[in-house]
Design an enzyme around this catalytic site. Structure first.
Site, PDB file in Angstrom:
ATOM      1  N   CYS A  94       1.867   2.272  -0.220  1.00 35.84           N
ATOM      2  CA  CYS A  94       0.813   1.601  -0.988  1.00 35.84           C
ATOM      3  C   CYS A  94       1.331   0.288  -1.548  1.00 35.84           C
ATOM      4  O   CYS A  94       2.460   0.217  -2.015  1.00 35.84           O
ATOM      5  CB  CYS A  94       0.381   2.534  -2.123  1.00 35.84           C
ATOM      6  SG  CYS A  94      -0.894   1.832  -3.174  1.00 35.84           S
ATOM      7  N   HIS A 138      -7.379   7.063   1.227  1.00 32.98           N
ATOM      8  CA  HIS A 138      -6.410   6.420   0.325  1.00 32.98           C
ATOM      9  C   HIS A 138      -7.120   5.395  -0.572  1.00 32.98           C
ATOM     10  O   HIS A 138      -6.915   5.373  -1.789  1.00 32.98           O
ATOM     11  CB  HIS A 138      -5.322   5.758   1.189  1.00 32.98           C
ATOM     12  CG  HIS A 138      -4.253   5.039   0.438  1.00 32.98           C
ATOM     13  ND1 HIS A 138      -2.925   5.400   0.500  1.00 32.98           N
ATOM     14  CD2 HIS A 138      -4.290   3.963  -0.392  1.00 32.98           C
ATOM     15  CE1 HIS A 138      -2.214   4.589  -0.267  1.00 32.98           C
ATOM     16  NE2 HIS A 138      -3.014   3.701  -0.813  1.00 32.98           N
ATOM     17  N   GLU A 139      -7.989   4.585   0.031  1.00 33.17           N
ATOM     18  CA  GLU A 139      -8.683   3.533  -0.733  1.00 33.17           C
ATOM     19  C   GLU A 139      -9.723   4.110  -1.693  1.00 33.17           C
ATOM     20  O   GLU A 139      -9.847   3.653  -2.829  1.00 33.17           O
ATOM     21  CB  GLU A 139      -9.348   2.525   0.222  1.00 33.17           C
ATOM     22  CG  GLU A 139      -8.392   1.742   1.090  1.00 33.17           C
ATOM     23  CD  GLU A 139      -7.241   1.137   0.313  1.00 33.17           C
ATOM     24  OE1 GLU A 139      -7.469   0.516  -0.736  1.00 33.17           O
ATOM     25  OE2 GLU A 139      -6.085   1.310   0.749  1.00 33.17           O
ATOM     26  N   HIS A 142      -8.112   5.340  -4.709  1.00 32.81           N
ATOM     27  CA  HIS A 142      -7.814   4.228  -5.633  1.00 32.81           C
ATOM     28  C   HIS A 142      -9.008   3.958  -6.553  1.00 32.81           C
ATOM     29  O   HIS A 142      -8.839   3.731  -7.745  1.00 32.81           O
ATOM     30  CB  HIS A 142      -7.544   2.936  -4.858  1.00 32.81           C
ATOM     31  CG  HIS A 142      -6.113   2.694  -4.518  1.00 32.81           C
ATOM     32  ND1 HIS A 142      -5.113   2.671  -5.462  1.00 32.81           N
ATOM     33  CD2 HIS A 142      -5.504   2.437  -3.340  1.00 32.81           C
ATOM     34  CE1 HIS A 142      -3.956   2.407  -4.862  1.00 32.81           C
ATOM     35  NE2 HIS A 142      -4.159   2.272  -3.583  1.00 32.81           N
TER      36      HIS A 142
HETATM   37 ZN    ZN Z   1      -2.841   1.985  -2.027  1.00 34.54          ZN
END
Ligand code: ZN
Length: 176
Positions: A94, A138-139, A142
């Site tokens: 990341c 993953h995004e 976030h």
């Molecule tokens: Zn990330």
């Protein structure tokens, strides 16, 4: 071109949730442009979420482009996963978790269906699998204030925290 700072763990702002975008207007498109400028200014960047950037009030927006030539931009506004299936265990890193130092295997769904708005404010729904699905999960994590290292076992997480402390100390020392 405007580039904004990428926050580094353990910056508490990484835990903020992305604010839902009510309408996709020029102000939002300007934010998207800044996010792509920032994305393309980083080395080895696949995607960025607004919550990992130095915005006062980060929106629920992610910009993705992991093509070799960096010519396949995808912007998702208010993205959400509406279905998922299967599993994959792949390495992740990341831009906000000391890239180049930390990469760990994380279990994700193999396939996801995502619903979002595009830059024109139109609703889009699509399926993704493999690397693309991993990237989307993953995004979207976030945008909920969640990081890939939150998925690790306590033992692995501990080991990662120790490496981060070391790397961070060296970084701060060099900066002084
Ligand atoms: Zn990330």
């Amino acid at each position: 071109m405007s580039v904004i700072k990428v926050l580094q763990y353990p910056d508490p702002r990484l835990r903020k949730k992305g604010e839902i975008v009510a309408s996709v207007d020029d102000e939002i498109r300007q934010i998207v442009k800044t996010m792509f400028d920032t994305h393309y200014a980083q080395e080895n960047c696949a995607a960025l979420a607004a919550t990992q950037l130095d915005f006062a009030t980060p929106k629920a927006i992610t910009v993705i482009d992991y093509s070799a030539k960096k010519d396949s931009p995808l912007c998702l506004i208010n993205p959400k996963i509406i279905a998922s299936e299967g599993s994959q265990i792949e390495e992740e890193a990341c831009m906000s978790v000391w890239p180049g130092h930390i990469h760990e295997k994380v279990e994700r769904a193999y396939k996801v269906t995502v619903q979002a708005l595009n830059e024109e404010g139109e609703e889009i729904t699509f399926d993704a699998q493999g690397y693309f699905a991993k990237c989307l999960q993953h995004e979207i994590d976030h945008l909920h204030g969640k990081l890939f290292i939150d998925h690790l076992s306590p033992l692995k997480r501990n080991r990662v925290e120790k490496i981060i402390q070391k790397v961070r100390r060296a970084y701060l020392k060099k900066k002084r």
